[in-house]
Design a protein around this motif. Structure first.
Motif, PDB file in Angstrom:
ATOM      1  N   MET A 191       0.919  -1.356   0.094  1.00  0.00           N
ATOM      2  CA  MET A 191      -0.141   0.065  -0.081  1.00  0.00           C
ATOM      3  C   MET A 191       0.688   1.348  -0.065  1.00  0.00           C
ATOM      4  SD  MET A 191      -3.003   1.092  -0.283  1.00  0.00           S
ATOM      5  CE  MET A 191      -4.031  -0.278   0.241  1.00  0.00           C
ATOM      6  N   ALA A 192       1.779   1.165   0.789  1.00  0.00           N
ATOM      7  CA  ALA A 192       3.089   2.316   0.723  1.00  0.00           C
ATOM      8  C   ALA A 192       3.331   2.806  -0.475  1.00  0.00           C
ATOM      9  CB  ALA A 192       3.968   2.105   2.086  1.00  0.00           C
ATOM     10  N   ARG A 193       3.721   1.776  -1.223  1.00  0.00           N
ATOM     11  CA  ARG A 193       4.440   1.920  -2.643  1.00  0.00           C
ATOM     12  C   ARG A 193       3.117   2.295  -3.680  1.00  0.00           C
ATOM     13  NH1 ARG A 193       5.720  -1.220  -7.032  1.00  0.00           N
ATOM     14  NH2 ARG A 193       4.810  -3.092  -6.234  1.00  0.00           N
ATOM     15  N   PHE A 194       2.090   2.155  -3.331  1.00  0.00           N
ATOM     16  CA  PHE A 194       1.022   2.539  -4.362  1.00  0.00           C
ATOM     17  C   PHE A 194       0.965   3.974  -4.074  1.00  0.00           C
ATOM     18  CE2 PHE A 194      -3.296   4.135  -4.486  1.00  0.00           C
ATOM     19  CZ  PHE A 194      -3.745   3.713  -5.770  1.00  0.00           C
ATOM     20  N   PHE A 195       0.931   4.654  -2.765  1.00  0.00           N
ATOM     21  CA  PHE A 195       0.723   6.136  -2.468  1.00  0.00           C
ATOM     22  C   PHE A 195       1.985   6.738  -3.126  1.00  0.00           C
ATOM     23  CE2 PHE A 195      -2.653   4.494   0.432  1.00  0.00           C
ATOM     24  CZ  PHE A 195      -3.572   5.164  -0.103  1.00  0.00           C
ATOM     25  N   TYR A 196       3.256   6.093  -2.973  1.00  0.00           N
ATOM     26  CA  TYR A 196       4.415   6.511  -3.316  1.00  0.00           C
ATOM     27  C   TYR A 196       4.322   6.584  -4.883  1.00  0.00           C
ATOM     28  CZ  TYR A 196       9.132   6.216  -5.542  1.00  0.00           C
ATOM     29  OH  TYR A 196      10.434   6.370  -6.181  1.00  0.00           O
ATOM     30  N   THR A 197       3.711   5.793  -5.612  1.00  0.00           N
ATOM     31  CA  THR A 197       3.767   5.861  -7.075  1.00  0.00           C
ATOM     32  C   THR A 197       2.744   6.971  -7.423  1.00  0.00           C
ATOM     33  OG1 THR A 197       4.303   3.565  -7.341  1.00  0.00           O
ATOM     34  CG2 THR A 197       3.178   4.329  -9.177  1.00  0.00           C
ATOM     35  N   LEU A 198       1.689   6.717  -6.793  1.00  0.00           N
ATOM     36  CA  LEU A 198       0.758   8.108  -6.969  1.00  0.00           C
ATOM     37  C   LEU A 198       1.324   9.346  -6.878  1.00  0.00           C
ATOM     38  CD1 LEU A 198      -2.209   8.715  -8.095  1.00  0.00           C
ATOM     39  CD2 LEU A 198      -2.821   8.347  -5.398  1.00  0.00           C
ATOM     40  N   LEU A 199       1.999   9.596  -5.668  1.00  0.00           N
ATOM     41  CA  LEU A 199       2.595  10.826  -5.800  1.00  0.00           C
ATOM     42  C   LEU A 199       3.535  11.206  -6.657  1.00  0.00           C
ATOM     43  CD1 LEU A 199       2.960  13.542  -3.970  1.00  0.00           C
ATOM     44  CD2 LEU A 199       4.464  12.046  -2.445  1.00  0.00           C
ATOM     45  N   TYR A 200       4.574  10.130  -6.972  1.00  0.00           N
ATOM     46  CA  TYR A 200       5.633  10.150  -8.033  1.00  0.00           C
ATOM     47  C   TYR A 200       5.012  10.575  -9.464  1.00  0.00           C
ATOM     48  CZ  TYR A 200      10.197   9.331  -9.878  1.00  0.00           C
ATOM     49  OH  TYR A 200      11.563   9.373 -10.634  1.00  0.00           O
ATOM     50  N   SER A 201       3.834   9.907  -9.731  1.00  0.00           N
ATOM     51  CA  SER A 201       3.276  10.240 -10.793  1.00  0.00           C
ATOM     52  C   SER A 201       2.679  11.860 -10.882  1.00  0.00           C
ATOM     53  CB  SER A 201       2.165   9.431 -11.110  1.00  0.00           C
ATOM     54  OG  SER A 201       2.465   8.001 -11.229  1.00  0.00           O
ATOM     55  N   CYS A 202       2.126  12.271  -9.886  1.00  0.00           N
ATOM     56  CA  CYS A 202       1.664  13.534  -9.786  1.00  0.00           C
ATOM     57  C   CYS A 202       2.769  14.662 -10.046  1.00  0.00           C
ATOM     58  CB  CYS A 202       1.003  13.899  -8.645  1.00  0.00           C
ATOM     59  SG  CYS A 202      -0.742  12.932  -8.359  1.00  0.00           S
ATOM     60  N   LEU A 203       4.211  14.331  -9.492  1.00  0.00           N
ATOM     61  CA  LEU A 203       5.184  15.279  -9.335  1.00  0.00           C
ATOM     62  C   LEU A 203       5.999  15.155 -10.702  1.00  0.00           C
ATOM     63  CD1 LEU A 203       6.517  14.674  -5.611  1.00  0.00           C
ATOM     64  CD2 LEU A 203       5.353  16.696  -6.574  1.00  0.00           C
ATOM     65  N   LEU A 204       5.659  14.055 -11.632  1.00  0.00           N
ATOM     66  CA  LEU A 204       6.566  13.780 -12.580  1.00  0.00           C
ATOM     67  C   LEU A 204       6.683  15.213 -13.613  1.00  0.00           C
ATOM     68  CD1 LEU A 204       8.231  12.001 -14.387  1.00  0.00           C
ATOM     69  CD2 LEU A 204       6.213  10.940 -15.473  1.00  0.00           C
ATOM     70  N   PRO A 205       5.691  15.906 -13.865  1.00  0.00           N
ATOM     71  CA  PRO A 205       5.971  17.218 -14.752  1.00  0.00           C
ATOM     72  C   PRO A 205       6.771  18.207 -13.878  1.00  0.00           C
ATOM     73  CG  PRO A 205       3.396  16.561 -14.473  1.00  0.00           C
ATOM     74  CD  PRO A 205       4.240  15.509 -13.524  1.00  0.00           C
ATOM     75  N   LEU A 206       6.990  18.242 -12.718  1.00  0.00           N
ATOM     76  CA  LEU A 206       7.896  18.914 -12.035  1.00  0.00           C
ATOM     77  C   LEU A 206       9.375  18.329 -12.386  1.00  0.00           C
ATOM     78  CD1 LEU A 206       6.023  19.866  -8.468  1.00  0.00           C
ATOM     79  CD2 LEU A 206       6.348  21.163 -10.726  1.00  0.00           C
ATOM     80  N   PHE A 207       9.464  17.288 -12.130  1.00  0.00           N
ATOM     81  CA  PHE A 207      10.833  16.506 -12.366  1.00  0.00           C
ATOM     82  C   PHE A 207      11.291  16.965 -13.924  1.00  0.00           C
ATOM     83  CE2 PHE A 207       9.540  12.734  -9.391  1.00  0.00           C
ATOM     84  CZ  PHE A 207       9.648  13.700  -8.143  1.00  0.00           C
ATOM     85  N   VAL A 208      10.415  16.768 -14.803  1.00  0.00           N
ATOM     86  CA  VAL A 208      10.882  17.067 -16.143  1.00  0.00           C
ATOM     87  C   VAL A 208      11.247  18.704 -16.231  1.00  0.00           C
ATOM     88  CG1 VAL A 208      10.206  17.302 -18.298  1.00  0.00           C
ATOM     89  CG2 VAL A 208       9.405  15.338 -17.272  1.00  0.00           C
TER      90      VAL A 208
END
Length: 421
Positions: free
Chosen positions: A1-18
């Motif tokens: 479950m923790a990795r699911f929320f990590y993945t969700l947060l990472y996906s949301c932040l991906l435009p900022l990473f780029v």
């Protein structure tokens, strides 16, 4: 479950990473190049069952180099893939290995990128240098039955506290590792306390003690000294960060009271700081030259090393080396290279990233820890005592030679894991 929320947060932040890549590309255009690789697009398709080595940036790439060279020598037909995160790391890979390895940037840590990436390269073993762990990467490797070794692993007390705050992510990630090859028992114990099974830990020592010095390095240093002025003292600040060059520039006038022809050699860690360091020296009213513009003339007071891949050659021409990243709370940089060169070496108080190495050198009086508040006084103590510098340098070489062997231990472990895979 923790990795699911990590993945969700990472996906949301991906435009900022780029966007951050694009922003950093203002000073280093390499961040704006080959962006597709960060989304899992491969510039090469190496043969299956090869060795995949991940080294984040310059430091990790240099640490991995003796290991990669040893694997190439003992297994010449083994495909080797090297991934990095930074363009400076990429440049080091190209400089060290050219076309003898497959190189690409590491994809972002999302399952949608890892699945096609791993399916295409089909590695027999992933070796991650030091502490670059990503939850989805570890999960993807487990799913695709790719063994993972964390090599030259280190875990400072500060980092361990940080990982412990996210134990729901950290513990499963560590348990998915096949092996942790730790630099020392203290770091290894921290991995166990964070959830690594004890039977997955090996203490192999630091591969950085296996530093590979060019045969002609001493002659190269002598050639530089002949150009700079053989009789003048040379103080090098190696791998400096913002706020450190300025500290040396601020005390330069005091150092000149005892050594009026002192050459201050500034070696910034990141290329994007070359211009800023040069400008800071000019604002201090000093005679500045850059490495890219030729050798330092006798009137030069500050020499800015704005080149890549010349660290060993430049340090070989110094009388005294101060390690950067240690005068500010950054964690320090590796002091083994100047020690291997036989140079008297100093570090500031912030050396948590290399605590075990520093402690080993300090215990043998092969390195000294200095405080920013009395930096000029401490530096002058060594500049004024050539015999002390010579003894420290000789002791440093002995300590480095006595601690060699980690690379061969990693090669043996890698061979066993590749055979099982």
């Amino acid at each position: 479950m923790a990795r699911f929320f990590y993945t969700l947060l990472y996906s949301c932040l991906l435009p900022l990473f780029v966007a951050r890549l694009w922003w950093r590309g203002r000073q280093n255009p390499g961040y704006r190049q080959r962006i597709a690789e960060r989304f899992g697009r491969l510039p090469h398709r190496p043969s299956a069952n090869g060795l995949w080595v991940h080294a984040v940036s310059v430091g990790e790439t240099l640490a991995a180099a003796p290991y990669i060279k040893a694997m190439q020598q003992q297994y010449p037909d083994l495909p080797i893939i090297v991934t990095t995160t930074t363009p400076t790391g990429s440049e080091q890979v190209k400089r060290l290995f050219g076309e003898r390895v497959f190189h690409m940037f590491l994809p972002y840590d999302l399952p949608v990128f890892w699945k096609p990436f791993l399916r295409r390269i089909q590695p027999g073993l992933l070796v991650v240098m030091e502490t670059e762990l990503w939850p989805n990467l570890m999960a993807a490797c487990e799913q695709h039955q790719v063994p993972v070794m964390l090599a030259n692993a280190r875990m400072s007390e500060k980092s361990a506290r940080g990982y412990a705050k996210f134990s729901a992510l950290t513990t499963p990630m560590l348990q998915r590792l096949t092996l942790v090859a730790a630099q020392n028992a203290t770091d290894g114990q921290r991995f166990i306390e964070l959830g690594l099974p004890e039977n997955k830990l090996e203490v192999t020592g630091s591969v950085k003690f296996d530093v590979d010095l060019p045969i002609d390095i001493e002659r190269a240093g002598e050639a530089l000294r002949a150009q700079w002025g053989e009789s003048r003292k040379v103080l090098a600040l190696a791998s400096s960060h913002a706020g450190e060059d300025e500290q040396l520039l601020a005390i330069y006038s005091r150092l000149r009271e005892s050594h009026d022809d002192l050459l201050l050699l500034l070696i910034p860690r990141h290329p994007e700081r070359f211009d800023a360091v040069t400008q800071a020296a000019k604002q201090a009213g000093l005679n500045v030259q850059r490495r890219s513009q030729g050798n330092a003339n006798p009137d030069c007071q500050v020499y800015v090393a704005d080149s890549m891949g010349e660290m060993l050659q430049l340090l070989s021409a110094a009388d005294l080396v101060l390690m950067g990243g240690s005068l500010i709370p950054h964690g320090g940089h590796n002091p083994i290279e100047p020690a291997a060169l036989g140079k008297a070496t100093l570090t500031g108080p912030h050396y948590t990233n290399f605590a075990a190495v520093v402690d080993a050198l300090v215990a043998e009086q092969a390195l000294a820890v200095v405080e920013p508040e009395q930096l000029a006084q401490d530096i002058l103590q060594y500049l004024n005592d050539p015999a002390l510098c010579q003894l420290m340098g000789q002791t440093g070489q002995r300590v480095v030679n006595n601690n060699r062997g980690a690379v061969q231990r990693l090669v043996l472990l890698s061979a066993e894991m590749l055979k099982r895979a």
